[in-house]
Design a protein around this motif. Sequence first.
Motif, PDB file in Angstrom:
ATOM      1  N   SER A 262       0.711  -1.009   0.134  1.00  0.00           N
ATOM      2  CA  SER A 262      -0.013  -0.160   0.048  1.00  0.00           C
ATOM      3  C   SER A 262       1.028   1.255   0.037  1.00  0.00           C
ATOM      4  CB  SER A 262      -0.772   0.152   1.094  1.00  0.00           C
ATOM      5  OG  SER A 262      -0.384   0.500   2.336  1.00  0.00           O
ATOM      6  N   ARG A 267      -2.508   5.252   8.748  1.00  0.00           N
ATOM      7  CA  ARG A 267      -4.046   5.105   8.864  1.00  0.00           C
ATOM      8  C   ARG A 267      -4.454   3.868   8.535  1.00  0.00           C
ATOM      9  NH1 ARG A 267      -5.832  10.215   6.046  1.00  0.00           N
ATOM     10  NH2 ARG A 267      -4.434   9.693   4.702  1.00  0.00           N
ATOM     11  N   LEU A 268      -3.980   3.149   7.587  1.00  0.00           N
ATOM     12  CA  LEU A 268      -4.195   1.522   7.071  1.00  0.00           C
ATOM     13  C   LEU A 268      -4.292   0.775   8.089  1.00  0.00           C
ATOM     14  CD1 LEU A 268      -5.374  -0.068   4.828  1.00  0.00           C
ATOM     15  CD2 LEU A 268      -2.970  -0.560   4.330  1.00  0.00           C
ATOM     16  N   GLN A 271      -6.742   1.437  10.888  1.00  0.00           N
ATOM     17  CA  GLN A 271      -7.945   1.131  10.597  1.00  0.00           C
ATOM     18  C   GLN A 271      -8.360  -0.527  10.512  1.00  0.00           C
ATOM     19  OE1 GLN A 271      -8.794   2.693   6.396  1.00  0.00           O
ATOM     20  NE2 GLN A 271      -9.923   0.602   5.692  1.00  0.00           N
ATOM     21  N   TYR A 272      -7.113  -1.037  10.170  1.00  0.00           N
ATOM     22  CA  TYR A 272      -7.447  -2.624  10.065  1.00  0.00           C
ATOM     23  C   TYR A 272      -7.422  -3.244  11.454  1.00  0.00           C
ATOM     24  CZ  TYR A 272      -6.354  -7.374   8.837  1.00  0.00           C
ATOM     25  OH  TYR A 272      -6.378  -8.702   8.411  1.00  0.00           O
ATOM     26  N   ARG A 279     -12.927  -5.741   6.435  1.00  0.00           N
ATOM     27  CA  ARG A 279     -12.154  -4.789   5.923  1.00  0.00           C
ATOM     28  C   ARG A 279     -13.209  -3.622   5.600  1.00  0.00           C
ATOM     29  NH1 ARG A 279      -6.880  -5.535   4.291  1.00  0.00           N
ATOM     30  NH2 ARG A 279      -6.200  -7.574   4.489  1.00  0.00           N
ATOM     31  N   SER A 281     -14.112   0.541   3.753  1.00  0.00           N
ATOM     32  CA  SER A 281     -13.638   1.311   2.792  1.00  0.00           C
ATOM     33  C   SER A 281     -12.160   2.182   3.274  1.00  0.00           C
ATOM     34  CB  SER A 281     -14.567   2.237   2.344  1.00  0.00           C
ATOM     35  OG  SER A 281     -15.228   2.934   3.450  1.00  0.00           O
ATOM     36  N   ALA A 282     -11.307   2.691   2.235  1.00  0.00           N
ATOM     37  CA  ALA A 282     -10.173   3.076   2.530  1.00  0.00           C
ATOM     38  C   ALA A 282     -10.133   4.636   3.244  1.00  0.00           C
ATOM     39  CB  ALA A 282      -9.162   3.047   1.259  1.00  0.00           C
ATOM     40  N   ILE A 284      -7.094   5.766   3.219  1.00  0.00           N
ATOM     41  CA  ILE A 284      -5.746   6.203   2.516  1.00  0.00           C
ATOM     42  C   ILE A 284      -6.011   6.176   0.986  1.00  0.00           C
ATOM     43  CG2 ILE A 284      -4.342   5.237   4.531  1.00  0.00           C
ATOM     44  CD1 ILE A 284      -3.478   2.994   2.664  1.00  0.00           C
ATOM     45  N   SER A 285      -4.879   6.681   0.447  1.00  0.00           N
ATOM     46  CA  SER A 285      -5.115   6.777  -1.102  1.00  0.00           C
ATOM     47  C   SER A 285      -4.741   5.475  -1.683  1.00  0.00           C
ATOM     48  CB  SER A 285      -4.389   7.981  -1.486  1.00  0.00           C
ATOM     49  OG  SER A 285      -2.874   7.686  -1.433  1.00  0.00           O
ATOM     50  N   GLU A 286      -5.270   5.396  -2.972  1.00  0.00           N
ATOM     51  CA  GLU A 286      -4.917   3.942  -3.711  1.00  0.00           C
ATOM     52  C   GLU A 286      -3.612   3.976  -4.084  1.00  0.00           C
ATOM     53  OE1 GLU A 286      -6.628   3.260  -7.864  1.00  0.00           O
ATOM     54  OE2 GLU A 286      -8.193   2.336  -6.712  1.00  0.00           O
TER      55      GLU A 286
END
Length: 386
Positions: A262, A267-268, A271-272, A279, A281-282, A284-286
């Motif tokens: 990633s 933040r990912l 969040q996880y 899981r 929605s994000a 963070i950016s893709e």
Amino acid sequence: MKEIKKTIAVLGSTGSVGEQSLDVAEKFDIEVSSISANRNFLRVEEQARKFKVKAVAMADESAARELKVRLADTDIKIYSTESGICQMIGEQKQDTVVNSIIGEAGLAPTLATIDSGCRLALANKESLVVAGEIVMSRAKQKNVEILPVDSEHSAIFQCLKSGNSKEIKKILLTASGGPFFNYTKEQLKNIGISDALAHPTWKMGAKITIDSATLMNKGFEVIEAVHLFGVPAERIQVVVHRESIIHSMVEYIDNSIIAQMSVPDMRLCIQYAVAYPHRVSAAISELDLFALSGLTFQKPDPKTFTLLACAYDCIAKGGALPAVLNAANEVAVSRFLDGKLDFYRISEAVCETVDILSKASNEHTLEGILNYDREARTTIGRILEI
């Protein structure tokens, strides 16, 4: 953006990971029950009002007194000192405690979280470096989940979903290499504070940024991985990956390698850990694969960055020796950031302290480990005065 129906406490809320945890809470409309910090009462007041928390704990007593005055118009309960942080964890209600306190100071709140029975989202790696056997044993006894928030350990945790523990060949723990990758020992003698704080990919607090520059942080992460995943240190290989896109990998006995990728954004991981096992929605950016110029992998240089080799030695010998390593490093890094110690002397002084207190490998009780923690701080203090 989907809500995460959880209630969290954020310890170390004014630090880098703490701020990002609150950012995740805001994005997913997560209720924040309580927060803690050391002494930045102005920022804590802002956070407390914004998230309408029920309680706040300040490690610094004078900061707690000041905050109590400033929040007198609210019903927010104020706790103070380390014992107050632990008391707050036990008295307030939350699904998950995000522990992002820096250093050995995070150990007591880690144990208090486990004793409270709620999930621990662990960003305080020192809890496992200092007392990993005790922490993991108590978590198993209390049936408490520990979800790693370090990007590397979160990645490993995710990769391990592809097999079972008996099928692991080795863990490939990635490292950015820090700002001084490929430097010689001679070059390390001319490093200033601003140079050491210039991390190539991650924006972090000062202490962990210096640890990344010395590779001490990666040594701590090896120790952390041993305890989290039950894999011996000799099957954990550090891989320098300058791009920080692959956050770690697991190689299985069939020689397949599973990697987690990633953009580098904590933040990912937060969040996880909070939403697991789901899981969402994000935040963070893709990751744009087509924008990548390439992915490179190199071996670290433990002869130049000796703290990495020292960490492997400490976890192999065990006992309180990793706690000695951590305590000595905390003192040395603090001296460096205060402008009282040369960069290259951090590793020399820490390794010398470990050698002097090698008998610590025989100690396994919490009281004994904390005694060695204090002895290590005194020992390196004497070394640095010479």
